[in-house]
Design a protein around this motif. Structure first.
Motif, PDB file in Angstrom:
ATOM      1  N   TYR A 266       0.835  -1.208   0.000  1.00  0.00           N
ATOM      2  CA  TYR A 266       0.000   0.000   0.000  1.00  0.00           C
ATOM      3  C   TYR A 266       0.865   1.252   0.000  1.00  0.00           C
ATOM      4  CZ  TYR A 266      -3.785   3.130   1.448  1.00  0.00           C
ATOM      5  OH  TYR A 266      -4.701   4.149   1.511  1.00  0.00           O
ATOM      6  N   VAL A 267       1.957   1.217   0.763  1.00  0.00           N
ATOM      7  CA  VAL A 267       2.783   2.411   0.921  1.00  0.00           C
ATOM      8  C   VAL A 267       3.488   2.799  -0.387  1.00  0.00           C
ATOM      9  CG1 VAL A 267       4.941   1.319   1.660  1.00  0.00           C
ATOM     10  CG2 VAL A 267       4.318   3.571   2.568  1.00  0.00           C
ATOM     11  N   CYS A 268       3.546   1.878  -1.346  1.00  0.00           N
ATOM     12  CA  CYS A 268       4.197   2.207  -2.614  1.00  0.00           C
ATOM     13  C   CYS A 268       3.351   3.152  -3.462  1.00  0.00           C
ATOM     14  CB  CYS A 268       4.597   0.951  -3.375  1.00  0.00           C
ATOM     15  SG  CYS A 268       6.004   0.150  -2.597  1.00  0.00           S
TER      16      CYS A 268
ATOM     17  N   VAL B  37      10.390   1.619   0.838  1.00  0.00           N
ATOM     18  CA  VAL B  37      10.461   2.425   2.068  1.00  0.00           C
ATOM     19  C   VAL B  37      10.410   3.897   1.665  1.00  0.00           C
ATOM     20  CG1 VAL B  37      11.915   3.029   4.043  1.00  0.00           C
ATOM     21  CG2 VAL B  37      11.795   0.674   3.258  1.00  0.00           C
ATOM     22  N   VAL B  38       9.686   4.676   2.465  1.00  0.00           N
ATOM     23  CA  VAL B  38       9.570   6.111   2.179  1.00  0.00           C
ATOM     24  C   VAL B  38      10.928   6.783   2.354  1.00  0.00           C
ATOM     25  CG1 VAL B  38       8.484   8.239   3.029  1.00  0.00           C
ATOM     26  CG2 VAL B  38       7.136   6.124   2.855  1.00  0.00           C
ATOM     27  N   ARG B  39      11.232   7.723   1.444  1.00  0.00           N
ATOM     28  CA  ARG B  39      12.478   8.490   1.578  1.00  0.00           C
ATOM     29  C   ARG B  39      12.171   9.802   2.296  1.00  0.00           C
ATOM     30  NH1 ARG B  39      14.481   8.503  -4.759  1.00  0.00           N
ATOM     31  NH2 ARG B  39      14.669   6.237  -5.013  1.00  0.00           N
TER      32      ARG B  39
ATOM     33  N   GLU C 111       0.864  -2.497   6.998  1.00  0.00           N
ATOM     34  CA  GLU C 111       1.370  -1.842   5.791  1.00  0.00           C
ATOM     35  C   GLU C 111       2.498  -0.841   6.052  1.00  0.00           C
ATOM     36  OE1 GLU C 111       0.603  -2.614   2.765  1.00  0.00           O
ATOM     37  OE2 GLU C 111      -1.142  -3.902   3.067  1.00  0.00           O
ATOM     38  N   SER C 112       2.754  -0.521   7.325  1.00  0.00           N
ATOM     39  CA  SER C 112       3.794   0.464   7.649  1.00  0.00           C
ATOM     40  C   SER C 112       5.138   0.078   7.041  1.00  0.00           C
ATOM     41  CB  SER C 112       3.932   0.548   9.174  1.00  0.00           C
ATOM     42  OG  SER C 112       5.037   1.355   9.508  1.00  0.00           O
ATOM     43  N   CYS C 113       5.829   1.053   6.476  1.00  0.00           N
ATOM     44  CA  CYS C 113       7.151   0.738   5.908  1.00  0.00           C
ATOM     45  C   CYS C 113       8.212   0.700   6.999  1.00  0.00           C
ATOM     46  CB  CYS C 113       7.523   1.739   4.815  1.00  0.00           C
ATOM     47  SG  CYS C 113       8.209   3.291   5.425  1.00  0.00           S
ATOM     48  N   GLY C 114       7.877   1.219   8.178  1.00  0.00           N
ATOM     49  CA  GLY C 114       8.789   1.126   9.317  1.00  0.00           C
ATOM     50  C   GLY C 114       9.791   2.256   9.438  1.00  0.00           C
ATOM     51  N   LYS C 115       9.685   3.233   8.557  1.00  0.00           N
ATOM     52  CA  LYS C 115      10.702   4.299   8.545  1.00  0.00           C
ATOM     53  C   LYS C 115      10.585   5.238   9.755  1.00  0.00           C
ATOM     54  CE  LYS C 115      13.599   7.018   6.006  1.00  0.00           C
ATOM     55  NZ  LYS C 115      14.784   6.597   5.286  1.00  0.00           N
ATOM     56  N   CYS C 116       9.343   5.557  10.154  1.00  0.00           N
ATOM     57  CA  CYS C 116       9.223   6.515  11.254  1.00  0.00           C
ATOM     58  C   CYS C 116       8.468   5.913  12.441  1.00  0.00           C
ATOM     59  CB  CYS C 116       8.587   7.819  10.781  1.00  0.00           C
ATOM     60  SG  CYS C 116       6.855   7.699  10.352  1.00  0.00           S
ATOM     61  N   THR C 117       8.786   6.432  13.631  1.00  0.00           N
ATOM     62  CA  THR C 117       8.281   5.842  14.876  1.00  0.00           C
ATOM     63  C   THR C 117       6.769   5.998  15.095  1.00  0.00           C
ATOM     64  OG1 THR C 117      10.445   6.400  15.751  1.00  0.00           O
ATOM     65  CG2 THR C 117       8.829   5.649  17.339  1.00  0.00           C
ATOM     66  N   PRO C 118       6.183   7.199  14.852  1.00  0.00           N
ATOM     67  CA  PRO C 118       4.736   7.328  15.144  1.00  0.00           C
ATOM     68  C   PRO C 118       3.899   6.269  14.449  1.00  0.00           C
ATOM     69  CG  PRO C 118       5.693   9.471  14.646  1.00  0.00           C
ATOM     70  CD  PRO C 118       6.750   8.457  14.340  1.00  0.00           C
ATOM     71  N   CYS C 119       4.239   5.940  13.231  1.00  0.00           N
ATOM     72  CA  CYS C 119       3.480   4.963  12.458  1.00  0.00           C
ATOM     73  C   CYS C 119       3.873   3.535  12.832  1.00  0.00           C
ATOM     74  CB  CYS C 119       3.709   5.238  10.967  1.00  0.00           C
ATOM     75  SG  CYS C 119       3.129   3.973   9.855  1.00  0.00           S
ATOM     76  N   ARG C 120       5.169   3.275  12.873  1.00  0.00           N
ATOM     77  CA  ARG C 120       5.639   1.899  13.109  1.00  0.00           C
ATOM     78  C   ARG C 120       5.228   1.398  14.491  1.00  0.00           C
ATOM     79  NH1 ARG C 120      10.792   2.816  13.083  1.00  0.00           N
ATOM     80  NH2 ARG C 120      11.066   2.675  15.327  1.00  0.00           N
ATOM     81  N   ILE C 121       5.467   2.228  15.507  1.00  0.00           N
ATOM     82  CA  ILE C 121       5.153   1.817  16.883  1.00  0.00           C
ATOM     83  C   ILE C 121       3.711   2.196  17.232  1.00  0.00           C
ATOM     84  CG2 ILE C 121       5.842   2.010  19.318  1.00  0.00           C
ATOM     85  CD1 ILE C 121       8.125   0.909  17.732  1.00  0.00           C
TER      86      ILE C 121
ATOM     87  N   SER D  60       3.987  11.755  11.705  1.00  0.00           N
ATOM     88  CA  SER D  60       4.374  10.712  10.740  1.00  0.00           C
ATOM     89  C   SER D  60       5.025  11.331   9.511  1.00  0.00           C
ATOM     90  CB  SER D  60       3.155   9.898  10.315  1.00  0.00           C
ATOM     91  OG  SER D  60       2.657   9.172  11.406  1.00  0.00           O
ATOM     92  N   LEU D  61       5.886  10.530   8.912  1.00  0.00           N
ATOM     93  CA  LEU D  61       6.626  11.027   7.748  1.00  0.00           C
ATOM     94  C   LEU D  61       5.769  11.043   6.486  1.00  0.00           C
ATOM     95  CD1 LEU D  61       9.497  11.921   6.981  1.00  0.00           C
ATOM     96  CD2 LEU D  61      10.083   9.527   6.617  1.00  0.00           C
ATOM     97  N   CYS D  62       4.794  10.155   6.374  1.00  0.00           N
ATOM     98  CA  CYS D  62       3.952  10.156   5.176  1.00  0.00           C
ATOM     99  C   CYS D  62       2.492   9.934   5.562  1.00  0.00           C
ATOM    100  CB  CYS D  62       4.436   9.121   4.156  1.00  0.00           C
ATOM    101  SG  CYS D  62       3.802   7.461   4.402  1.00  0.00           S
ATOM    102  N   ALA D  63       1.643   9.901   4.550  1.00  0.00           N
ATOM    103  CA  ALA D  63       0.195   9.864   4.787  1.00  0.00           C
ATOM    104  C   ALA D  63      -0.296   8.537   5.365  1.00  0.00           C
ATOM    105  CB  ALA D  63      -0.534  10.157   3.481  1.00  0.00           C
ATOM    106  N   LEU D  64       0.475   7.466   5.262  1.00  0.00           N
ATOM    107  CA  LEU D  64      -0.019   6.204   5.822  1.00  0.00           C
ATOM    108  C   LEU D  64      -0.204   6.338   7.341  1.00  0.00           C
ATOM    109  CD1 LEU D  64      -0.872   3.307   5.876  1.00  0.00           C
ATOM    110  CD2 LEU D  64       1.434   2.596   5.391  1.00  0.00           C
ATOM    111  N   GLY D  65       0.823   6.767   8.016  1.00  0.00           N
ATOM    112  CA  GLY D  65       0.714   7.000   9.457  1.00  0.00           C
ATOM    113  C   GLY D  65      -0.097   8.257   9.746  1.00  0.00           C
ATOM    114  N   GLY D  66       0.046   9.250   8.891  1.00  0.00           N
ATOM    115  CA  GLY D  66      -0.614  10.536   9.118  1.00  0.00           C
ATOM    116  C   GLY D  66      -2.125  10.498   8.943  1.00  0.00           C
TER     117      GLY D  66
HETATM  118  S1  SF4 Z   1       4.198   7.035   8.168  1.00  0.00           S
HETATM  119 FE1  SF4 Z   1       6.390   6.546   8.449  1.00  0.00          FE
HETATM  120  S2  SF4 Z   1       6.555   4.329   8.903  1.00  0.00           S
HETATM  121 FE2  SF4 Z   1       4.461   4.782   8.152  1.00  0.00          FE
HETATM  122  S3  SF4 Z   1       4.586   4.265   5.979  1.00  0.00           S
HETATM  123 FE3  SF4 Z   1       4.958   6.482   6.157  1.00  0.00          FE
HETATM  124  S4  SF4 Z   1       7.186   6.719   6.380  1.00  0.00           S
HETATM  125 FE4  SF4 Z   1       6.693   4.552   6.691  1.00  0.00          FE
END
Ligand code: SF4
Length: 294
Positions: free
Chosen positions: A44-46, A62-64, A215-225, A261-267
């Motif tokens: 999904y994150v792609c 992974v999100v850049r 679906e989290s890519c794991g790049k940032c903490t708010p979303c991953r954790i 969050s770094l991108c809209a998935l977590g945001g």
């Molecule tokens: S919010 Fe962060 S961890 Fe979640 S998909 Fe986006 S970059 Fe990855």
């Protein structure tokens, strides 16, 4: 994923190449333009532009971090323009009939048409292209024909799995980016999922956190954790463990995810969670109270 779309796009590329629209000399001109269909693995994150670029480069999706923006340093480090399919699909009609013609459809700043995907518990599901401006109620009741089960509509999720849930009280909302934003919602890719009155909105809120965790890519903490903690805390609410305190914790967590969050998935995960809590508070009562109420 999308086997029909991939097959259709591949056929279209062959047709365009035969017609001389693709290649080193487009329609006999000195201008080169070409297309190639690349199929992702379904993450999904792609759909996020920098993750998409990594996937196209054969790397993990992974999100850049930005900057650099893709327009400066994108695919294989080269300046890259990324557009949604809806933007590209709107170009032919605008080129053919002119901007004024296209602009004549829609309302406010949401101009033109939008393909709406109606799904879930709905009588007439499918893809419907219409001008912006129809109300949500018109889309659900008149185009969708209400629920397939025949029971009352309880909630409609607009904008895909990370969209907000709208109750019938908000069915007068026009399909317009700004109008949806004013009501703490989003149009997103214009996917609409209908739920009847048997839906449990606490389960839907938990599902949003679970979806984000998977679906989290794991790049940032708010979303991953945050997404995993969100599931755990909602489980506590469901079990009736300090429900009020834990709901406050979910709200706090959603604020952190939305703004940190770094991108809209977590945001955007907070949209389905917070709209469920706001519009359907009765579904977040501890289990014994809900059973007693029923
Ligand atoms: S919010 Fe962060 S961890 Fe979640 S998909 Fe986006 S970059 Fe990855």
């Amino acid at each position: 994923e999308y086997p029909h779309a991939v097959a259709t796009m591949n056929k279209a590329v062959v047709i365009a190449r035969k017609a001389g629209v693709l290649g080193v000399n487009v329609l006999g001109s000195p201008n080169a333009f070409d297309m190639e269909i690349r199929v992702g693995a379904g993450a999904y994150v792609c759909g996020e532009e920098t993750s998409l670029l990594n996937s196209l480069e054969g790397k993990r999706g992974v999100v850049r971090a930005k900057p650099p923006l893709p327009a400066i340093q994108g695919l294989f480090g080269k300046p890259t323009v990324i557009n949604n399919v809806i933007s590209l699909a709107s170009v032919p009609i605008i080129m053919d009939k002119g901007a004024a013609y296209y602009k004549d459809f829609g309302m406010g700043r949401s101009r033109g048409t939008i393909p709406i995907q109606i799904a879930g518990n709905v009588k007439h599901g499918g893809l419907f292209e219409t001008a912006f401006g129809l109300t949500l109620g018109e889309i659900v009741d008149e185009i969708g024909g209400g629920t397939a089960s025949g029971r009352p509509v309880k909630a409609v999720q607009v904008g895909g799995p990370l969209g907000a849930y709208f109750p019938r009280a908000l069915f007068d909302t026009p399909f317009d980016y700004e109008e949806f934003a004013k009501r703490d919602g989003l149009i997103g890719h214009a996917g609409i999922t209908v739920f009847d009155d048997s839906a449990d909105m606490m389960k839907q809120a938990r599902f949003a956190m679970e979806f984000c965790a998977i679906e989290s890519c794991g790049k940032c903490t708010p979303c991953r954790i945050g997404s995993t903690r969100g599931m755990e805390v909602l489980d506590k609410v469901a079990a009736g463990i300090e429900a009020e305190k834990n709901l406050a914790l979910v709200t706090d967590l959603c604020n952190t995810m939305k703004f940190g969050s770094l991108c809209a998935l977590g945001g955007f995960t907070p949209y389905p969670v917070m709209s469920s809590i706001t519009h359907f508070p009765e579904d977040f009562k501890p289990a014994p109270a809900r059973v007693a109420a029923e």
